[in-house]
Design an enzyme around this catalytic site. Structure first.
Site, PDB file in Angstrom:
ATOM      1  N   GLY A  90       8.151  24.760  16.870  1.00 14.55           N
ATOM      2  CA  GLY A  90       7.264  24.777  18.032  1.00 14.55           C
ATOM      3  C   GLY A  90       7.601  25.972  18.881  1.00 14.55           C
ATOM      4  N   GLY A  92       9.513  27.531  21.084  1.00 11.01           N
ATOM      5  CA  GLY A  92      10.815  27.275  21.692  1.00 11.01           C
ATOM      6  C   GLY A  92      11.103  28.212  22.847  1.00 11.01           C
ATOM      7  N   ARG A  93      10.356  29.277  22.903  1.00  6.88           N
ATOM      8  CA  ARG A  93      10.578  30.240  23.983  1.00  6.88           C
ATOM      9  C   ARG A  93       9.289  30.970  24.335  1.00  6.88           C
ATOM     10  NH1 ARG A  93      13.395  35.325  21.203  1.00  6.88           N
ATOM     11  NH2 ARG A  93      12.702  34.997  19.077  1.00  6.88           N
ATOM     12  N   LYS A 113       6.013  35.395  25.572  1.00  4.89           N
ATOM     13  CA  LYS A 113       7.194  35.117  24.746  1.00  4.89           C
ATOM     14  C   LYS A 113       8.453  35.469  25.535  1.00  4.89           C
ATOM     15  CE  LYS A 113       8.693  36.046  19.989  1.00  4.89           C
ATOM     16  NZ  LYS A 113       8.230  36.640  18.723  1.00  4.89           N
ATOM     17  N   ASP A 252       5.815  29.064   9.419  1.00  5.65           N
ATOM     18  CA  ASP A 252       5.563  28.963  10.862  1.00  5.65           C
ATOM     19  C   ASP A 252       5.295  30.340  11.475  1.00  5.65           C
ATOM     20  OD1 ASP A 252       8.452  28.931  10.066  1.00  5.65           O
ATOM     21  OD2 ASP A 252       8.726  29.477  12.151  1.00  5.65           O
ATOM     22  N   ASP A 262       4.417  37.185  14.696  1.00  6.44           N
ATOM     23  CA  ASP A 262       5.833  36.868  14.919  1.00  6.44           C
ATOM     24  C   ASP A 262       6.759  37.923  14.331  1.00  6.44           C
ATOM     25  OD1 ASP A 262       5.712  34.764  16.590  1.00  6.44           O
ATOM     26  OD2 ASP A 262       6.829  33.379  15.303  1.00  6.44           O
TER      27      ASP A 262
HETATM   28  P1  AMP Z   1      11.474  32.712  14.825  1.00  6.80           P
HETATM   29  O1  AMP Z   1      12.554  32.914  13.818  1.00  6.80           O
HETATM   30  O2  AMP Z   1      11.538  33.669  15.994  1.00  6.80           O
HETATM   31  O3  AMP Z   1      10.123  32.673  14.208  1.00  6.80           O
HETATM   32  O4  AMP Z   1      11.730  31.294  15.492  1.00  6.80           O
HETATM   33  C1  AMP Z   1      11.835  30.095  14.775  1.00  6.80           C
HETATM   34  C2  AMP Z   1      11.849  28.941  15.749  1.00  6.80           C
HETATM   35  O5  AMP Z   1      12.952  29.045  16.648  1.00  6.80           O
HETATM   36  C3  AMP Z   1      10.615  28.852  16.633  1.00  6.80           C
HETATM   37  O6  AMP Z   1      10.340  27.498  16.846  1.00  6.80           O
HETATM   38  C4  AMP Z   1      11.056  29.544  17.901  1.00  6.80           C
HETATM   39  O7  AMP Z   1      10.332  29.153  19.029  1.00  6.80           O
HETATM   40  C5  AMP Z   1      12.511  29.107  17.981  1.00  6.80           C
HETATM   41  N1  AMP Z   1      13.345  30.056  18.726  1.00  6.80           N
HETATM   42  C6  AMP Z   1      13.701  31.319  18.343  1.00  6.80           C
HETATM   43  N2  AMP Z   1      14.478  31.885  19.271  1.00  6.80           N
HETATM   44  C7  AMP Z   1      14.615  31.000  20.275  1.00  6.80           C
HETATM   45  C8  AMP Z   1      15.298  30.994  21.545  1.00  6.80           C
HETATM   46  N3  AMP Z   1      16.007  32.038  21.950  1.00  6.80           N
HETATM   47  N4  AMP Z   1      15.199  29.895  22.292  1.00  6.80           N
HETATM   48  C9  AMP Z   1      14.490  28.828  21.912  1.00  6.80           C
HETATM   49  N5  AMP Z   1      13.837  28.763  20.740  1.00  6.80           N
HETATM   50  C10 AMP Z   1      13.884  29.839  19.930  1.00  6.80           C
HETATM   51 MG    MG Z   2       8.346  32.298  14.680  1.00 10.88          MG
END
Ligand code: AMP
Ligand code: MG
Length: 487
Positions: A90, A92-93, A113, A252, A262
């Site tokens: 979801g 997350g940030r 973001k 995702d 992303d």
């Molecule tokens: P990503 O690898 O950036 O596509 O992120 C994978 C998942 O981790 C997604 O659900 C992001 O929202 C979450 N995520 C990545 N970095 C962070 C962060 N610093 N804080 C919270 N959630 C994160």
């Molecule tokens: Mg992502």
């Protein structure tokens, strides 16, 4: 032209309700300030580019202020990460601030973001650091300028907010624009949590808003899936033709619209290397440059699985079967154009493959080779490029075939050849070392390099006076930079 307070909102995704997203407010950044904005992206919202320099702009996109009509939502999704299923991911940030429509009637999601913690933050802090925000900004706008479908970026806002990664860094936010932020993983989430009603609602939403022409087809959902397959095949063909390595093709991170989405440890190839892995956490090379092609199909199969409640397995399989031939057709078409060819012959595919093998063995710069090939006649260009190759006999054999092929292709002047080839062969790409230089300057408070690089990359096919330094092979230190995944 609109002022910032004149944006028109219509928050269609938020209206789907709490099963799809959660209302969360952004956590403001300390001392928010503009790092860079994209005039071209501002134009998508009918915004006057001058408003980017006003304090209220940094407050809006640094999480301090909101439009009254904004409905900030963190979206829920899941996805296959490195081949394994993660049941809940979801935003997350990131937060969907709302959907805006412009004077042309186009809708754009505003997605912030780095906006702080959400119910989907898991172990994360909800933040994004300056370097990763700059990388996402530069890449989205650079890909778009190359003609590669991508989410867009409006701006980067920097701050004094401390964020801890391997070391202490500063927090930033990037404002992303896309017609939708729905990912393959949204469908997977409702499929695996066995929520068929919401899944159907999501499918209707995507069909109505993003694939309305499929409504006219006898099987609208199938038509939509086919279109998604086609768009992905075309997008990945463009990645391969231009040497873009995404790095984290988890489901995702795959957009339902077939746009590049992303950005993490992505890279453009410098030297051609089919086996290049840009993500240092990808020990097995699942997302290596050449693997992007089969992974595209793998990801579409994961989406197909999630669509089995709506579409028969046979029909899904048939649609998936379109991927590879479509990919190959798009890729070959682009590579022919990169070689300056206007007609198609059966042996063009091996001609391309032999060239890539020679480039691989000699570590030839992928972007500059094609650009220089178009600088002059085929005969003169290959004679000049020959020095870059180690296997001279191999290159000479290829060059003879190429010259003969060009001669059969048609009778056009050197000028026509140059114009046609330079229009598809960029001079400037987002090399990792260029991004790195711009980031280092921005981290010490000088944003001029990020802004200049963004400008140069917004016209990648046009030779720009005084910008020679952006069209060079990387220096030794910049060849194999390790880009941290902790963004
Ligand atoms: P990503 O690898 O950036 O596509 O992120 C994978 C998942 O981790 C997604 O659900 C992001 O929202 C979450 N995520 C990545 N970095 C962070 C962060 N610093 N804080 C919270 N959630 C994160
Ligand atoms: Mg992502």
């Amino acid at each position: 032209m609109k002022a910032l307070d004149e944006l028109t909102f219509d928050n269609r995704f938020a209206r789907l309700g709490d099963a799809f997203s959660t209302h969360v407010l952004p956590e403001p950044l300390d001392a928010p300030r503009l790092v860079v904005a994209s005039d071209a992206a501002m134009a998508l919202l009918d915004l006057d580019p001058a408003v980017a320099e006003t304090p209220v702009f940094a407050e809006l996109f640094g999480g301090h202020k909101l439009w009254a009509e904004a409905e900030t939502r963190a979206m829920v999704y899941s996805g296959h990460q490195f081949g394994g299923y993660t049941p809940q991911l979801g935003d997350g940030r990131g937060l969907l601030l709302g959907e805006v429509y412009n004077q042309a009637g186009e809708h754009w999601d505003l997605h912030l973001k780095g906006a702080g913690m959400t119910p989907y933050s898991r172990m994360g802090d909800g933040r994004a650091v300056l370097r990763s925000s700059i990388r996402e900004f530069l890449a989205s706008e650079a890909l778009h300028a190359l003609g590669i479908p991508s989410s867009r970026a409006l701006c980067v806002i920097g701050s004094d907010t401390p964020v801890w990664r391997e070391k202490q860094e500063r927090g930033a936010m990037v404002l992303r624009l896309a017609h939708s932020h729905i990912r393959f993983g949204h469908f997977e989430y409702f499929y695996y949590t066995k929520k068929p009603e919401q899944q159907a609602e999501l499918a209707e939403h995507v069909l109505n808003l993003h694939y309305p022409e499929c409504r006219e087809q006898p099987e609208p959902y199938l038509a939509m899936f086919r279109e998604i397959v086609e768009r992905n095949a075309e997008m990945i063909a463009k990645w391969q033709a231009y040497g873009f390595c995404h790095g984290v093709m988890n489901t995702d991170n795959m957009s339902i619209l077939g746009i590049t989405f992303d950005f993490g440890p992505f890279a453009f190839l410098d030297d051609f290397d089919a086996h290049f892995i840009c993500n240092h956490s990808d020990h097995e090379g699942r997302y290596s440059f050449s693997n992007q092609v089969p992974i595209g199909q793998w990801n579409l199969s994961a989406l197909a699985q999630a669509l089995t409640p709506f579409i028969s397995v046979d029909a899904l399989k048939e649609a998936l079967g379109l991927y590879l031939p479509l990919y190959q057709a798009h890729y070959l078409d682009l590579m022919r154009r990169r070689l300056g060819l206007t007609t198609a012959e059966d042996d063009d595919q091996p001609l391309v493959e032999r060239l890539l093998k020679l480039m691989q063995n000699s570590g030839v710069d992928y972007t500059l080779f094609f650009r220089r090939l178009g600088d002059e006649s085929a005969a003169l260009a290959v004679a000049r490029l020959r020095d870059d190759f180690v296997d001279l006999a191999g290159f000479d054999a290829w060059a003879e075939q190429y010259k003969a092929r060009v001669a059969r292709d048609g009778d056009y002047s050197e000028e026509q050849r140059r114009e046609r080839m330079h229009a598809v062969n960029p001079l400037y790409i987002l090399r990792n070392y260029l991004a790195q230089n711009a980031i280092a300057a921005a981290e010490s408070g000088d944003n001029s390099e990020v802004r200049r690089l963004h400008e140069v990359l917004s016209k990648p096919f046009e030779e720009q006076a005084g910008m020679e330094q952006y069209a060079q092979r990387p220096p030794d230190w910049g060849k194999h930079l390790e880009i941290s995944c902790s963004s």
